[in-house]
Design a protein around this motif. Sequence first.
Motif, short mmCIF file in Angstrom:
data_model
loop_
_atom_site.label_atom_id
_atom_site.label_comp_id
_atom_site.label_asym_id
_atom_site.label_seq_id
_atom_site.Cartn_x
_atom_site.Cartn_y
_atom_site.Cartn_z
N LEU A 1 47.46 7.00 32.26
CA LEU A 1 46.44 6.25 32.99
C LEU A 1 47.06 5.15 33.85
O LEU A 1 46.65 4.93 34.98
N ILE A 2 48.07 4.47 33.30
CA ILE A 2 48.69 3.38 34.06
C ILE A 2 49.49 3.92 35.25
O ILE A 2 49.31 3.48 36.39
N THR A 3 50.38 4.88 34.98
CA THR A 3 51.25 5.37 36.05
C THR A 3 50.48 6.12 37.13
O THR A 3 50.78 5.99 38.31
N SER A 4 49.48 6.90 36.72
CA SER A 4 48.72 7.65 37.73
C SER A 4 47.89 6.70 38.59
O SER A 4 47.73 6.93 39.80
N THR A 5 47.38 5.64 37.99
CA THR A 5 46.60 4.66 38.76
C THR A 5 47.45 4.00 39.83
O THR A 5 47.01 3.77 40.96
N ILE A 6 48.70 3.71 39.49
CA ILE A 6 49.57 2.97 40.41
C ILE A 6 50.30 3.90 41.38
O ILE A 6 50.42 3.60 42.58
N THR A 7 50.80 5.04 40.88
CA THR A 7 51.75 5.83 41.68
C THR A 7 51.16 7.08 42.32
O THR A 7 51.74 7.58 43.28
N ALA A 8 50.06 7.60 41.77
CA ALA A 8 49.54 8.87 42.30
C ALA A 8 49.21 8.74 43.79
O ALA A 8 49.53 9.64 44.59
N GLY A 9 48.58 7.62 44.15
CA GLY A 9 48.24 7.43 45.56
C GLY A 9 49.46 7.38 46.46
O GLY A 9 49.45 7.90 47.58
N ALA A 10 50.54 6.75 45.96
CA ALA A 10 51.77 6.66 46.75
C ALA A 10 52.39 8.04 46.96
O ALA A 10 52.85 8.37 48.06
N ILE A 11 52.38 8.86 45.91
CA ILE A 11 52.95 10.21 46.04
C ILE A 11 52.14 11.04 47.03
O ILE A 11 52.69 11.71 47.90
N VAL A 12 50.81 10.97 46.89
CA VAL A 12 49.94 11.74 47.80
C VAL A 12 50.12 11.26 49.24
O VAL A 12 50.15 12.06 50.18
N ASN A 13 50.26 9.94 49.41
CA ASN A 13 50.45 9.39 50.75
C ASN A 13 51.74 9.89 51.38
O ASN A 13 51.80 10.18 52.57
N CYS A 14 52.81 10.01 50.55
CA CYS A 14 54.09 10.52 51.07
C CYS A 14 53.99 11.99 51.44
O CYS A 14 54.59 12.45 52.41
N VAL A 15 53.21 12.75 50.64
CA VAL A 15 53.12 14.20 50.87
C VAL A 15 52.18 14.53 52.01
O VAL A 15 52.51 15.31 52.91
N TYR A 16 50.98 13.93 51.97
CA TYR A 16 49.93 14.33 52.92
C TYR A 16 49.67 13.29 54.00
O TYR A 16 49.04 13.60 55.01
N GLY A 17 50.10 12.05 53.76
CA GLY A 17 49.88 11.02 54.76
C GLY A 17 48.43 10.72 55.01
O GLY A 17 48.02 10.46 56.14
N GLN A 18 47.60 10.75 53.94
CA GLN A 18 46.19 10.46 54.12
C GLN A 18 45.70 9.59 52.97
O GLN A 18 46.28 9.56 51.90
N VAL A 19 44.61 8.88 53.21
CA VAL A 19 44.09 7.92 52.24
C VAL A 19 43.14 8.58 51.26
O VAL A 19 43.06 8.21 50.10
N SER A 20 42.37 9.58 51.70
CA SER A 20 41.36 10.21 50.85
C SER A 20 41.73 11.66 50.58
O SER A 20 41.23 12.59 51.23
N PRO A 21 42.61 11.90 49.60
CA PRO A 21 43.02 13.28 49.31
C PRO A 21 41.94 14.04 48.55
O PRO A 21 41.05 13.45 47.93
#
Length: 687
Positions: A504-524
């Motif tokens: 819960l902690i790591t996904s809350t903090i890092t999941a958005g960063a990983i998705v942003n690096c992969v897809y470059g979008q805010v609302s995956p």
Amino acid sequence: MSDEIENTKESPLVESLLPTTNEDEMKNLMQNLDREQSYREHKCWRQYITVLVSIAFCVFQLYATLSGHIPAQIVRASHLAFVQFLAFLLFPAAKSMPKDTLPLYDVFLAFVGAGCWCYYIINFESIVRRAGAYTPIDIAVGVVGIIILFESCRRIVGLPIMIIAGSFILYAFIGKYLPGFLNHRGYKLTRVVSHLYYTTEGIMGTPIGACSTFIFLFILFGAFLEKTGIGQFFIDSCNAIAGGASGGPAKVAVLSSALLGTVSGSSVSNTVGSGSFTIPMMKRLGYRGEFAGAVEAAASTGGQLMPPIMGAAAFLMAESVGLPYITVVKAAIIPALLYFAGIFITVHLEAHKLGLKGLPKEEIPRFLPLFLSRGYMILPLAVIILFLCSGKTATYSALMGIVSIIVIAIVVSFVDVAKGKKPRFTLDDLVQVLCAAARGVISVAIACGMAGIIIGVVTLTGLGLKLGAGLVVLAHGKLFITLLLTMISSIILGMGAPTTANYLITSTITAGAIVNCVYGQVSPTPEQLLPAHMFAFYFGIIADVTPPVALAAIAGAAIAKARPMRTAVNATKLAIGAFIVPYMFIYNPAMLMIGANALSILGITVTALLGMFAISVGLEGYAFAHTGFLNNFNVSEKLKKSMSVVERLCFLGAGLCCIDPHPITDICGVIILAVLIAMQIFRRKKA
């Protein structure tokens, strides 16, 4: 390196653990290593109080789920009230304290902790009508409730998540004094407490919502399964299948631990439960103690990765990303297959390398008679899988699984009575199951509540997007560096926090960063979020075999009478798939069956399995013969060792190429692997 490990001075905790397969010593071992097992066992009138409260807890949860008429906030607050009450009755302030006493201060904390949530339940309509106009009493109750939740977390879950949650609350107050992207306008006590305690954005948020519904039901289902003796059935069945093969007991450990993960969501419990049978068998066959303990630890830790019923964090993942649980299960199939294939292949190679045989025929149970006599035990699992695959919700599937296991228990007991035997499932067994389920959900609920605090502060301050953006900046926008930082943080958190809280902690903090690096979008989309969440999930689990803490490896070492740190290093080597596969499904989500057809999934699976074989050979130094291009030639030992290192690196490179899900790397990896195998076979024939 092995000499350095050999000379490593073990900690006092490790030295105090007596390696044995005695039942009492196994219990002490679990209490020393697993906070969740260090509970009081009341023997006098206090026992009846905990039993009655546990039964009431389970009955309420079943009624709330079946009726569907109770508001979600009331269900969640009631869930927390029961949890807080039982937490202080069952768990002492320190593990070293006596387990047969109940201090008055714990009774006081139990009533106050439960009372704070009862206050919310009683005043629910009034609080809703006031629409945010909280009274001083509301805030005082919220402050006390949060403090008591922190104390129960310290006792049962551990200090790491407590410190992190406390730091987040502190950030909510002092953020206006911080520089850079961490700055925010700051919040007063009333705003922070009301947001965390009285809204569904804080403690009573999504994690507790999941825990109070289907997670509780699956814990209850697991308690029923454990009481039926399905764990021993799994071990016996795996023994019948693989016990006679080369290195049979180690293969039995791998297979049975994968199955036992369905029953036990704890790596340590799984290691101790099945390891008390498999580790002595492995040692008797000829495996080194460090390797035997490592096999059990690595396989038991992977039990939480194995579908169809994974750890509690998998249910929270489905809730967090907004996908049906069956989608998460399907996504986990190929990674779990590769993880256990890596362990199984390494075990097989080690057996051939040492010339180990299987168990004697007379010690191996026959599969058909075993299945005919006890095969009914797997029917509840089949029921859950059937309903999940048919599109039913996880809650409905768990309920049907519980119903099926109760029906089977009643039928089997009637048959026993008809035959003049003692029934295998009695009312006393039912009470024990309900108590075990109530006790088992305490640590998960508290971890979910603490994670709710962290998520609440993130939503209140907007910290999630800021940390995600900061992580991307720190990694200079590079995906691999972002993944590496996520992996390190997940492993560090996993050394001191349970998988649920870690995820819960790591996904809350890092999941958005990983998705942003992969897809470059805010609302995956949910499908785009899943690989990032699965990445954090994997590394949180694998922390149980990663030095220096490696609780599962320490448990395996204690049973095997082996050096814990050396066992942990061996377990890390065996679990190498868990360190590689997550990177692969981030770069190619088709490995998670996302946007891929059957043919591409088959191709990915086959090449990845070849890759795991090559990596296992590289780590083990043996395939069909010992590695070393000049191994059978009359040259110096130093040159032979040097060429062995070269060949092992070639195998590792071929394996990584095969696992990397791209056609060009797959072709290169397969060609290199084919050449290396041909050379191995040639040297074996020559020898």
